[in-house]
Design a protein around this motif. Structure first.
Motif, PDB file in Angstrom:
ATOM      1  N   PRO A  13      14.105  54.499  24.307  1.00  0.00           N
ATOM      2  CA  PRO A  13      13.028  55.427  24.677  1.00  0.00           C
ATOM      3  C   PRO A  13      11.830  54.675  25.259  1.00  0.00           C
ATOM      4  O   PRO A  13      11.663  53.481  25.013  1.00  0.00           O
ATOM      5  N   ILE A  14      10.994  55.389  26.022  1.00  0.00           N
ATOM      6  CA  ILE A  14       9.884  54.714  26.695  1.00  0.00           C
ATOM      7  C   ILE A  14       8.540  55.422  26.518  1.00  0.00           C
ATOM      8  O   ILE A  14       7.483  54.869  26.837  1.00  0.00           O
ATOM      9  N   ALA A  15       8.557  56.650  25.984  1.00  0.00           N
ATOM     10  CA  ALA A  15       7.314  57.433  25.902  1.00  0.00           C
ATOM     11  C   ALA A  15       6.235  56.741  25.077  1.00  0.00           C
ATOM     12  O   ALA A  15       5.042  56.936  25.305  1.00  0.00           O
ATOM     13  N   HIS A  16       6.649  55.898  24.116  1.00  0.00           N
ATOM     14  CA  HIS A  16       5.685  55.253  23.219  1.00  0.00           C
ATOM     15  C   HIS A  16       5.037  54.022  23.843  1.00  0.00           C
ATOM     16  O   HIS A  16       4.087  53.470  23.284  1.00  0.00           O
ATOM     17  N   SER A  17       5.541  53.564  24.984  1.00  0.00           N
ATOM     18  CA  SER A  17       5.132  52.255  25.516  1.00  0.00           C
ATOM     19  C   SER A  17       3.634  52.191  25.824  1.00  0.00           C
ATOM     20  O   SER A  17       3.073  53.084  26.458  1.00  0.00           O
ATOM     21  N   LEU A  18       3.009  51.098  25.394  1.00  0.00           N
ATOM     22  CA  LEU A  18       1.602  50.841  25.706  1.00  0.00           C
ATOM     23  C   LEU A  18       1.435  50.083  27.020  1.00  0.00           C
ATOM     24  O   LEU A  18       0.303  49.855  27.457  1.00  0.00           O
ATOM     25  N   SER A  19       2.526  49.674  27.643  1.00  0.00           N
ATOM     26  CA  SER A  19       2.415  48.854  28.845  1.00  0.00           C
ATOM     27  C   SER A  19       1.565  49.498  29.944  1.00  0.00           C
ATOM     28  O   SER A  19       0.742  48.808  30.566  1.00  0.00           O
ATOM     29  N   GLY A 237      -0.576  39.969  14.974  1.00  0.00           N
ATOM     30  CA  GLY A 237       0.081  41.270  15.034  1.00  0.00           C
ATOM     31  C   GLY A 237       0.839  41.522  16.318  1.00  0.00           C
ATOM     32  O   GLY A 237       0.735  40.762  17.292  1.00  0.00           O
ATOM     33  N   GLY A 238       1.587  42.609  16.310  1.00  0.00           N
ATOM     34  CA  GLY A 238       2.383  42.964  17.472  1.00  0.00           C
ATOM     35  C   GLY A 238       1.547  43.264  18.701  1.00  0.00           C
ATOM     36  O   GLY A 238       1.987  43.005  19.830  1.00  0.00           O
ATOM     37  N   LEU A 239       0.335  43.806  18.519  1.00  0.00           N
ATOM     38  CA  LEU A 239      -0.512  44.049  19.690  1.00  0.00           C
ATOM     39  C   LEU A 239      -0.921  42.732  20.334  1.00  0.00           C
ATOM     40  O   LEU A 239      -1.029  42.647  21.558  1.00  0.00           O
ATOM     41  N   ASP A 240      -1.136  41.693  19.511  1.00  0.00           N
ATOM     42  CA  ASP A 240      -1.443  40.371  20.072  1.00  0.00           C
ATOM     43  C   ASP A 240      -0.319  39.917  21.001  1.00  0.00           C
ATOM     44  O   ASP A 240      -0.556  39.437  22.114  1.00  0.00           O
ATOM     45  N   LEU A 241       0.916  40.072  20.525  1.00  0.00           N
ATOM     46  CA  LEU A 241       2.073  39.690  21.345  1.00  0.00           C
ATOM     47  C   LEU A 241       2.151  40.549  22.596  1.00  0.00           C
ATOM     48  O   LEU A 241       2.332  40.034  23.711  1.00  0.00           O
ATOM     49  N   LEU A 242       2.005  41.861  22.425  1.00  0.00           N
ATOM     50  CA  LEU A 242       2.132  42.778  23.554  1.00  0.00           C
ATOM     51  C   LEU A 242       1.109  42.455  24.642  1.00  0.00           C
ATOM     52  O   LEU A 242       1.437  42.431  25.842  1.00  0.00           O
ATOM     53  N   VAL A 243      -0.117  42.170  24.226  1.00  0.00           N
ATOM     54  CA  VAL A 243      -1.169  41.880  25.203  1.00  0.00           C
ATOM     55  C   VAL A 243      -0.913  40.544  25.891  1.00  0.00           C
ATOM     56  O   VAL A 243      -1.021  40.439  27.122  1.00  0.00           O
ATOM     57  N   HIS A 244      -0.559  39.531  25.138  1.00  0.00           N
ATOM     58  CA  HIS A 244      -0.361  38.211  25.752  1.00  0.00           C
ATOM     59  C   HIS A 244       0.826  38.193  26.714  1.00  0.00           C
ATOM     60  O   HIS A 244       0.758  37.563  27.770  1.00  0.00           O
ATOM     61  N   ALA A 259      -5.534  36.956  34.122  1.00  0.00           N
ATOM     62  CA  ALA A 259      -5.613  38.387  33.855  1.00  0.00           C
ATOM     63  C   ALA A 259      -6.644  38.622  32.749  1.00  0.00           C
ATOM     64  O   ALA A 259      -6.888  37.748  31.920  1.00  0.00           O
ATOM     65  N   PRO A 260      -7.237  39.810  32.726  1.00  0.00           N
ATOM     66  CA  PRO A 260      -8.346  40.095  31.802  1.00  0.00           C
ATOM     67  C   PRO A 260      -7.864  40.421  30.381  1.00  0.00           C
ATOM     68  O   PRO A 260      -7.752  41.582  29.995  1.00  0.00           O
ATOM     69  N   LEU A 261      -7.610  39.389  29.597  1.00  0.00           N
ATOM     70  CA  LEU A 261      -7.066  39.533  28.244  1.00  0.00           C
ATOM     71  C   LEU A 261      -7.917  40.471  27.386  1.00  0.00           C
ATOM     72  O   LEU A 261      -7.393  41.387  26.744  1.00  0.00           O
ATOM     73  N   ALA A 262      -9.219  40.253  27.350  1.00  0.00           N
ATOM     74  CA  ALA A 262     -10.082  41.040  26.463  1.00  0.00           C
ATOM     75  C   ALA A 262     -10.062  42.519  26.820  1.00  0.00           C
ATOM     76  O   ALA A 262      -9.975  43.382  25.940  1.00  0.00           O
ATOM     77  N   ALA A 263     -10.130  42.841  28.105  1.00  0.00           N
ATOM     78  CA  ALA A 263     -10.126  44.242  28.539  1.00  0.00           C
ATOM     79  C   ALA A 263      -8.789  44.897  28.227  1.00  0.00           C
ATOM     80  O   ALA A 263      -8.735  46.073  27.840  1.00  0.00           O
ATOM     81  N   GLY A 268      -5.658  48.571  24.663  1.00  0.00           N
ATOM     82  CA  GLY A 268      -4.551  48.798  23.739  1.00  0.00           C
ATOM     83  C   GLY A 268      -5.024  49.273  22.383  1.00  0.00           C
ATOM     84  O   GLY A 268      -4.426  50.184  21.796  1.00  0.00           O
ATOM     85  N   GLU A 269      -6.106  48.692  21.890  1.00  0.00           N
ATOM     86  CA  GLU A 269      -6.652  49.102  20.585  1.00  0.00           C
ATOM     87  C   GLU A 269      -7.139  50.553  20.647  1.00  0.00           C
ATOM     88  O   GLU A 269      -6.914  51.326  19.701  1.00  0.00           O
ATOM     89  N   ARG A 270      -7.792  50.931  21.725  1.00  0.00           N
ATOM     90  CA  ARG A 270      -8.271  52.306  21.883  1.00  0.00           C
ATOM     91  C   ARG A 270      -7.094  53.290  21.904  1.00  0.00           C
ATOM     92  O   ARG A 270      -7.144  54.347  21.269  1.00  0.00           O
ATOM     93  N   ALA A 271      -6.060  52.919  22.627  1.00  0.00           N
ATOM     94  CA  ALA A 271      -4.897  53.801  22.744  1.00  0.00           C
ATOM     95  C   ALA A 271      -4.212  53.983  21.394  1.00  0.00           C
ATOM     96  O   ALA A 271      -3.825  55.108  21.041  1.00  0.00           O
ATOM     97  N   LEU A 272      -4.078  52.910  20.652  1.00  0.00           N
ATOM     98  CA  LEU A 272      -3.431  53.010  19.325  1.00  0.00           C
ATOM     99  C   LEU A 272      -4.282  53.829  18.364  1.00  0.00           C
ATOM    100  O   LEU A 272      -3.761  54.621  17.579  1.00  0.00           O
ATOM    101  N   ALA A 273      -5.604  53.654  18.449  1.00  0.00           N
ATOM    102  CA  ALA A 273      -6.506  54.376  17.543  1.00  0.00           C
ATOM    103  C   ALA A 273      -6.467  55.880  17.795  1.00  0.00           C
ATOM    104  O   ALA A 273      -6.714  56.680  16.897  1.00  0.00           O
TER     105      ALA A 273
END
Length: 275
Positions: A13-19, A237-244, A259-263, A268-273
């Motif tokens: 499935p792909i609907a959950h993807s934060l990419s 955490g997994g978000l660290d991996l996903l972002v990097h 690429a703008p790591l912080a942005a 990603g944090e906003r989307a998860l929240a």
């Protein structure tokens, strides 16, 4: 006017993807207003026709399960990193029309750990034996100077992990999942299992543990990560991996670096929240 370029993440499935959230944040920060990034539900059998149907405006693809291995026969070139684990999560379409496959999960893992101060370890433990576990072994081959113990549920999985160890040059030892609490003596523990699998282990976390790398990002924090932090351990955490790993994808697809790591992390944090 610059040509509009396209990229997307494929999987099922792909609907959950934060990419899309991460890549679009990068495009905004980089001023790439003519770039777009979408998600497509694509099964393994449909992948060849999908890739063959892409036009010249396409810059690249991100791939998630079950496509990371299925895409390999469709490519003109595969990097040594991706070949080492037989998994491609990034495809870049070059100016001359070639399809180049790479794996940014492995350097993404290393970058995420480095950000938390983990540069080298004398030993490590891996919980699980799936595709992410093989990527973890590939990352450990570059930062772990001693043995890695993999905690698995079956003799077949144990054999697989030892095989990956031989291929990647890692001294892999295996232990039964029933003994998984023994992993917590290692200075670095990488949990690669699905949500809920490690919840029962949270009560076994000792005082002053080392570093936990839990590849999950939803739900977060996991009970294991919460217990780990409460006992003074460092957590990646997994978000660290996903972002990097997404940072590396953006750089490869757009040619813009860094690429703008912080942005991207903030998006990603906003989307998860908001979920």
């Amino acid at each position: 006017m610059a040509e509009a370029r396209r990229a997307a993440v494929l999987g099922s499935p792909i609907a959950h993807s934060l990419s899309p959230v991460l890549h679009r944040a990068a495009y905004r920060e980089l001023g790439l207003g003519d770039w777009s990034y979408d998600r497509f539900e694509v099964e393994e059998a449909a992948l060849p026709a999908f890739v063959d149907g892409l036009g010249a405006s396409w810059a690249g693809l991100s791939l998630t399960m079950p496509l990371k291995r299925a895409v390999i026969p469709l490519l003109d070139e595969v990097t040594a990193t991706a070949a080492s684990v037989e998994a491609v999560n990034t495809v870049v379409f070059t100016a001359d029309g070639r399809r180049v496959g790479d794996n940014t999960d492995i350097p993404g893992m290393i970058a995420a750990m480095r950000e938390r101060g983990v540069e080298k370890v004398e030993s490590a433990a891996v919980l699980g034996a799936g595709a992410t576990a093989s990527s973890a072994l590939a990352a450990l081959s570059l930062i772990c100077t001693g043995p890695v113990t993999a905690y698995v549920r079956s003799a077949a999985r144990a054999q697989e992990m030892r095989g990956w160890g031989e291929r990647l040059g890692v001294d892999v030892r295996t232990a039964d999942w029933a003994e998984a609490a023994g992993a917590f003596d290692a200075p670095l523990v990488i949990a690669t299992t699905p949500a809920g699998t490690t919840d029962a282990l949270a009560a076994a976390v000792p005082d002053a543990p080392g570093t936990l790398f839990d590849v999950l990002y939803e739900p977060w924090p996991t009970p294991l990560a919460t217990a780990w932090q409460s006992r003074g351990g460092a957590v990646v955490g997994g978000l660290d991996l996903l972002v990097h790993q997404a940072v590396l994808q953006v750089e490869q697809m757009t040619g813009s670096s860094p690429a703008p790591l912080a942005a991207m992390r903030e998006a990603g944090e906003r989307a998860l929240a908001s979920r």
